[in-house]
Every structure is written in C-alpha cells, then in structure tokens.
Design a protein around this motif. Structure first.
Motif, PDB file in Angstrom:
ATOM      1  N   GLN A   1       0.826  -1.206   0.000  1.00  0.00           N
ATOM      2  CA  GLN A   1       0.000   0.000   0.000  1.00  0.00           C
ATOM      3  C   GLN A   1       0.862   1.259   0.000  1.00  0.00           C
ATOM      4  OE1 GLN A   1      -2.608  -0.418   3.393  1.00  0.00           O
ATOM      5  NE2 GLN A   1      -4.298  -1.064   2.110  1.00  0.00           N
TER       6      GLN A   1
ATOM      7  N   ALA B   1       2.300   1.725  -3.377  1.00  0.00           N
ATOM      8  CA  ALA B   1       1.281   2.191  -4.316  1.00  0.00           C
ATOM      9  C   ALA B   1       0.987   3.680  -4.104  1.00  0.00           C
ATOM     10  CB  ALA B   1       0.008   1.367  -4.149  1.00  0.00           C
ATOM     11  N   ARG B   2       0.929   4.100  -2.838  1.00  0.00           N
ATOM     12  CA  ARG B   2       0.697   5.526  -2.573  1.00  0.00           C
ATOM     13  C   ARG B   2       1.839   6.380  -3.092  1.00  0.00           C
ATOM     14  NH1 ARG B   2      -0.480   3.845   3.569  1.00  0.00           N
ATOM     15  NH2 ARG B   2      -2.555   2.944   3.299  1.00  0.00           N
TER      16      ARG B   2
ATOM     17  N   THR C   1       3.922   5.596  -5.484  1.00  0.00           N
ATOM     18  CA  THR C   1       3.890   5.577  -6.954  1.00  0.00           C
ATOM     19  C   THR C   1       2.807   6.508  -7.480  1.00  0.00           C
ATOM     20  OG1 THR C   1       4.656   3.279  -6.919  1.00  0.00           O
ATOM     21  CG2 THR C   1       3.674   4.086  -8.955  1.00  0.00           C
ATOM     22  N   LEU C   2       1.654   6.485  -6.829  1.00  0.00           N
ATOM     23  CA  LEU C   2       0.554   7.358  -7.237  1.00  0.00           C
ATOM     24  C   LEU C   2       0.937   8.823  -7.104  1.00  0.00           C
ATOM     25  CD1 LEU C   2      -2.459   7.650  -8.059  1.00  0.00           C
ATOM     26  CD2 LEU C   2      -3.000   7.608  -5.624  1.00  0.00           C
TER      27      LEU C   2
ATOM     28  N   ASN D   1      -8.490   1.390  -6.123  1.00  0.00           N
ATOM     29  CA  ASN D   1      -7.791   2.636  -5.802  1.00  0.00           C
ATOM     30  C   ASN D   1      -8.143   3.122  -4.398  1.00  0.00           C
ATOM     31  OD1 ASN D   1      -6.547   2.710  -8.299  1.00  0.00           O
ATOM     32  ND2 ASN D   1      -8.110   4.005  -9.232  1.00  0.00           N
TER      33      ASN D   1
ATOM     34  N   ILE E   1      -6.329   1.286  -1.489  1.00  0.00           N
ATOM     35  CA  ILE E   1      -4.957   1.670  -1.172  1.00  0.00           C
ATOM     36  C   ILE E   1      -4.910   2.533   0.084  1.00  0.00           C
ATOM     37  CG2 ILE E   1      -2.944   2.928  -2.050  1.00  0.00           C
ATOM     38  CD1 ILE E   1      -3.757   2.148  -4.841  1.00  0.00           C
TER      39      ILE E   1
END
Length: 552
Positions: free
Chosen positions: A309, A312-313, A315-316, A505, A508
């Motif tokens: 997670q 992913a955060r 990367t986002l 989404n 996450i």
C-alpha cells in the motif's frame, strides 16, 4: 591491554561462580523432591551462558551442593554424601552440549527453537533422574526405609521436568526481549501487553479458585481441578501463542506444587497431578509454537500488505507530480506558442490582409487551445493554485456545463488542508472517474457531488459521494451534447475506470467504495482514510523473533 582482559575474564568467572552458588543456596529452602527448582535454574544457566562460563557454574554448584549435602552426613551416611557431592550439572552438561551443537535452541541471537527446548528439557530431566536414582539406590543398599526404586525414578523425572518448564521459559523470554539499557521500556511494554492483562484478569483468578477447590474440596473436586486449569491456559495459548503457554504453565505448576510441598512420600495422587501437568503443558507449548508461527505469518502478511500500500501511494503521488510538471511544461509551451503566434501574425498582417480568415490562423489558434486543454486535463490550474475545493467547483463544473449536465457541489467538514497530498490526489481523481461513470448513462441529467472531511479518534478521513439523477426526459439533451459527453473523460483526465478498479484505488487508503443503483438515482460513495500519520510512524518490530517450530 592483554593483562587487563585476562583479569577481567577471571573476575567474570569468579562473579559467575559466586553468584550461581548464592542463588543455589537461596532457592534450596523452597526446592523439594516434587519441585526441584535447582533443575530449572541449572538448565537455564547452561543454555544461556557461553561455554567458557561452564566451569564457573560447575564450581559454584559444587560448593553450594557440597555445603548442603555435608549437613546430611550423620543421618544418611558417608556413602550417600560422597555420591550426592558430585554436582548434578556434571551429568546434565553433556546432554545440553549435544543439544546446543546438533539442534541449538537459539540458532541466532533473537531466534528460538521450541522443539529443541522441549527435547533439551526431556534429556536433562532424564539425566537428573539417573543421577537421583543412583543416589537413592545407595540408601536402599544401606537398608534404609525408602520408597520403591521405580517410584523414585518416576518422581525424579517428573519433578525436574516440571521445574524446568516452570523456570526455563521465563529465562528464554528475557533473552529474546532484553535490550541493554531498556529495562524500563521493557517493563512498560510487558505491563501494557494484552497477554499481561489477560493473565491478570482471567488466569490468576481461575488458578486461585481451582487451587482453593483442590485444597478444600472433596476427592472428586480435587481430581477435576488440575484438569479444569487447562481451559484458561488453552484459551490464552490460542490467543497469544507460546508465550501464553509459558506464563500460564509456570503459574499452574507453581500453584499446584504448593499443594504437594508438604508431602514427604511418593503417592499415586501426586503422580497423577504431575503427569497431567507435564503432558498438558508440553502439548500447550507445541500448540503455542504453531499458533505463534501463524500469528507471525499473519503479521508478515499484514506488513507486506502495508508495504505494498505504501509503495502504491508513493507511486501514485510520484505519477501525479510528473503529471503536474508536465502540465506546467505544457502551459509554458502554450504561452510560448501564443507569444510566437502573436508576433508572427503581426508580421503577416502587413503582407496578407484578413489573415484571421485563413486556415493557417485557425490552425494556430486550435493548436494553442488544444495544448491548454491538455495541460488543464492533466493537472487543473485551479487545483494547483487553490486546492481541491476549487478544482471540484470550477474544473468539474465547467466540464459538465459544456456537456449540458447540471452540477452541484457541496463541501463540508474540516481538515482538508491537513490531509496527505496522496489522499487529496486520489480524492480528485476518484471524483472525476465517478463523474464520468455516472454520466455514461444517457438518462443522467444532473450530478451532485458531496465532499466531507472529518477526524475520529485522531485519524482523519474524507467521504466522497457522487449522485447522478436519471431522467428519461434528459435523453434528448444527452444526444444533443453527445460529442461533449464523449470528451468529458479527456477533459477531466479520467481513465473511464469501472467500479472494481475504483474500489481498488480506494483500497490503497484503507477505504471502501459502494455503488447503489435506483430507478432514478445512481450513487457512488467512497470513504478514504488519511495515511500521513501511518507513513510517519516507524515500522513496528515483532515482540519476538521468528520461531523454528517443533514441526519444521
């Protein structure tokens, strides 16, 4: 320098020998045949101390043991005193050495092998049984009244084994959790743990009641009490693992050992209680090891999920930063095109009259507008300069107005400025995706967006709700604005995600997304939690290192 090291080593050896001798003498008054605490302390020291201190331990036990045995010279005779003067550690050391070499109970500094501990305890108890049986056989040869040798052997095995299982686990837990200079922190952590609270609140009262029943109850109750004690012990073990088995087992052994401290002869009832405790606690240790492994595996999986997670955060957010930089670069490019086109048109007006009507001029203006629109769709200027509320009230409203869809935005609550940038990013992108999803229905004529922020128990959150009103009378209007509706996703920078992708989404950020469809309504509701506090919080370390289990 070398002389100082040798002197320090000798001082350490003398300190270990003297300390062990004093400890041996201190626990001797409470050590009995049924509960020889010496056996547990002996094995704990042999397991925890390095090999170079074994001679000091042997000397310390020889002195204290010889002092205790010498007092029995007049009553038990010189032969028995000569046999018992041999320190029991001498018979246990070979087995402990073999275990530490071939199946080490501590393969690493903070690693424990429960299977090796149990085997080492059994071998040490067997060695103690042989030693004590030989000593009692001397009494039999001397024609002194004593119990049968087989009863003596059984008692000399069960007693040391229970003492080992009572003392050794505490030493193991101290070894695993001890950090130099952090005693206060360790005590605070132990007293605040769920295991300590459950032990004080459940196990201790249960043991007190069962002990009282075993002392004051009738014969049937006395037989049931040692069995009933395993109910709270098993519950704690299933909840907390092998540490619960160690704590509850030690308390149970100490509790029921008080019942038989006054017994001077071997009895069948004593055997039954000891056998039941030995088998039950050993099984709980094995079960606790498996439970601990499962708990730690679950903890690793949770930690892996948190790491995924977090990645992913990150990367986002990095992708959003790149889009913002690209948007700014495109705006700069659009401004440069505007300046260049203006200068070029001023020069061409002198040569070509009515240049505004030519295709070249229209193409230049179209290119400039497209660049602006592309920059706006990637990262809106209102969002960049005035934040999320401005982007929802201006950028989304303008795009829906151009598509012929009525729009209303309501923003309530507090704490938007303190939310993590990644939460604000996914909130805006989710709003755009939800708007595109809702307006994909031709009957959608109105959209209502509600955004609310808040804080509960120190944790901030945000709720986003997109509601589309479905009216059959709006289909004609949708057909008229069909081209603008098709361009709605590109204007908002949306990817036209479906519900499952939007839910991923939201997941996450430990959130949830719900879709509710009615005859005249289509509603998407999403809850997201702020992760700023979690990202700043250090990664928690396990209370103990991973276990190599009794089952590999």
């Amino acid at each position: 320098m070398g002389k100082v090291s040798v002197r320090d080593e000798w001082l350490a050896q003398v300190g270990v020998a003297v300390g062990y001798a004093l400890l041996y003498l201190a626990i001797n008054p409470i050590s009995t045949t049924y509960f020889p605490i010496h056996a547990g302390v002996r094995l704990a020291c042999l397991l925890l101390f390095p090999y170079r201190f074994w001679p000091a331990l042997l000397v310390g036990e020889s002195l204290s043991n010889g002092y205790e045995v010498y007092s029995c010279l007049d009553t038990l005779g010189p032969v028995w005193v000569a046999v018992r003067a041999i320190p029991p550690s001498l018979t246990v050391m070979p087995f402990v050495w073999w275990c530490r070499k071939n199946m080490p109970p501590f393969p690493a500094k903070h690693l424990v092998d429960i299977k090796a501990l149990i085997i080492c305890a059994l071998l040490s108890s067997a060695a103690g049984m042989v030693y004590s049986t030989i000593a009692y056989s001397v009494l039999i040869d001397s024609a002194r009244p004593t119990a049968p040798l087989i009863d003596i052997a059984i008692g000399c095995f069960l007693g040391p084994y229970l003492a080992i299982m009572c003392v050794m686990p505490w030493a193991v837990m101290v070894k695993l959790d001890y950090r130099a200079g952090h005693w206060r922190e360790l005590v605070r952590q132990v007293t605040a743990s769920r295991l300590f609270l459950d032990t004080i609140g459940l196990l201790v009262p249960s043991l007190a009641i069962l002990f009282w029943l075993s002392v004051s109850g009738d014969e049937q109750v006395k037989q049931i009490a040692p069995v009933a004690v395993f109910l709270p012990m098993a519950w704690l073990t299933l909840k907390h693992g092998w540490r619960a088995a160690a704590v509850s087992g030690a308390l149970a052994i100490a509790c029921f050992s008080l019942q038989i401290l006054s017994v001077n002869e071997f009895e069948t009832k004593t055997y039954a209680t000891q056998v039941l405790l030995a088998i039950g606690i050993t099984c709980l240790f094995a079960l606790g090891a498996r439970i601990s492994a499962q708990l730690m595996q679950e903890q690793k999986e949770r930690q892996s999920a948190l790491n995924v997670q977090r990645l992913a955060r990150q990367t986002l957010q990095m992708g959003e930063q790149r889009m913002r930089q690209t948007s700014q670069a495109l705006e700069y490019l659009a401004g440069s095109l505007h300046v260049t086109n203006s200068r070029l048109l001023e020069q061409m007006r002198r040569i070509v009259p009515n240049i505004e009507s030519h295709a070249f001029y229209k193409q230049a203006l179209s290119t400039q507008t497209q660049v602006y629109q592309l920059a706006e769709s990637m990262h809106p200027l209102a969002w960049r300069e005035r934040g999320l509320p401005a982007a929802l009230n201006e950028t989304v409203a303008r795009a829906l107005d151009e598509a012929g869809i009525a729009y209303r935005c309501e923003i309530t609550g507090r704490g938007f400025t303190r939310l993590a940038p990644s939460v604000l990013t996914v909130t805006y992108r989710l709003a755009c995706e939800a708007v595109v999803y809702v307006t994909s229905r031709l009957a959608c004529s109105r959209v209502r967006l509600t955004l609310r922020g808040g804080e509960t128990h120190g944790k901030r959150w945000v709720v986003l709700r997109i509601e589309g009103v479905l009216e059959d009378t709006g289909v004609a209007n949708a057909v008229y604005f069909a081209e603008e509706r098709q361009r709605l996703a590109s204007k908002l920078g949306a990817s036209a995600l479906d519900v499952s992708e939007m839910r991923d989404n939201v997941g996450i950020f430990d959130g949830a997304l719900h879709l509710r469809t009615r005859k005249d309504r289509l509603r998407i509701t999403a809850l997201l939690h702020d992760v700023l506090q979690e990202e700043q919080r250090p990664v928690p370390t396990p209370a103990s290192a991973p276990l190599r289990l009794w089952v590999k």
